[in-house]
Design an enzyme around this catalytic site. Sequence first.
Site, mmCIF file in Angstrom:
data_model
loop_
_atom_site.group_PDB
_atom_site.id
_atom_site.type_symbol
_atom_site.label_atom_id
_atom_site.label_comp_id
_atom_site.label_asym_id
_atom_site.label_seq_id
_atom_site.Cartn_x
_atom_site.Cartn_y
_atom_site.Cartn_z
ATOM 1 N N CYS A 9 0.836 -1.197 0.000
ATOM 2 C CA CYS A 9 0.000 0.000 0.000
ATOM 3 C C CYS A 9 0.881 1.262 0.000
ATOM 4 C CB CYS A 9 -1.006 -0.028 1.160
ATOM 5 S SG CYS A 9 -2.358 1.170 0.925
ATOM 6 N N HIS A 45 -3.755 -4.667 -0.435
ATOM 7 C CA HIS A 45 -3.355 -5.293 0.835
ATOM 8 C C HIS A 45 -3.433 -6.811 0.704
ATOM 9 C CE1 HIS A 45 -3.197 -1.728 3.444
ATOM 10 N NE2 HIS A 45 -4.166 -1.255 2.668
ATOM 11 N N GLU A 98 -2.613 -8.891 2.870
ATOM 12 C CA GLU A 98 -3.025 -9.424 4.175
ATOM 13 C C GLU A 98 -4.537 -9.331 4.387
ATOM 14 O OE1 GLU A 98 -2.501 -5.060 5.079
ATOM 15 O OE2 GLU A 98 -1.670 -6.523 3.679
#
Length: 214
Positions: free
Chosen positions: A84, A195, A197
Site C-alpha cells: 500500500c 493489501h 493481508e
Amino acid sequence: MAGVKKVVVLDYGSGNLRSAERALSRVGADVTVTADQRAALDADGLVVPGVGAFAHCMQELRAVDGPRTIGRRLAGGRPVLGICVGMQVLFEHGVEHGHDAEGCGEWPGTVEQLKAPVLPHMGWNTVEVPRDTVLFDGLADERFYFVHSYGVREFTLGQEGRPGPLALPKVTWAEHGDRFVAGVENGALSATQFHPEKSGDAGAQLLTNWLATL
C-alpha cells in the site's frame, strides 16, 4: 525449524503491522515486528507496510532510518516487499493536496490522486498481470483488496531505450477510473498497492509466492 524464512515487518508507526504479521505467520514465515535496523538488515525478507498520507509515512520512515535500510538491503540483493503506502514511498515523489513530498526514490514516478468518480478506491478489484510473473503466479484471475485514493499512473523504468543487461521490471496494473500500478517485481524489490493481508486466499498465495523467492 530448517527452511523457515525470517521476515521483519518494519515498525515505523504506520501500517497494518499486526494483520501483516498474522498473514505472514499463517503462510509459514517466522515474523518479527520491529524498527531495529540490524534485525531489518539480517532478515531473509523485509516487509514495509504503510497506511495514510505519503508525506507523513516518509517522515515516520526517515525517523527509523528506513530509506537507508531499504537501500542497503537492495544493494545486497536482499528482498523487500512494500504494501500500500509502503509501495508508494518507494517512488520518487508523492503529491497530496498540492504538496510534493520526496520518497525513497527506488523507482522513478509520482504518486498522485486518481481521477475516478468515487474515492477512495475501496474494495475488491481484478488486476492485469505481466507474463512470467513470480508474485502473481497462479493468480491472474483473482481479485485483491484495495483501499487508496492515490496511485502511480506511469511506470517508466525500463520502458525507454534499448533493454539493458538487467531484467526489466514486471508491472501489474489495475483500473479505478484511472489505470494505475497495482504491483511491481523488480529484482529484490517487490510491492503491491493492494493489501495482500486483507485479500483472503489470493493474498495468502501471493505472500507464499514471495516467501518462496527468499
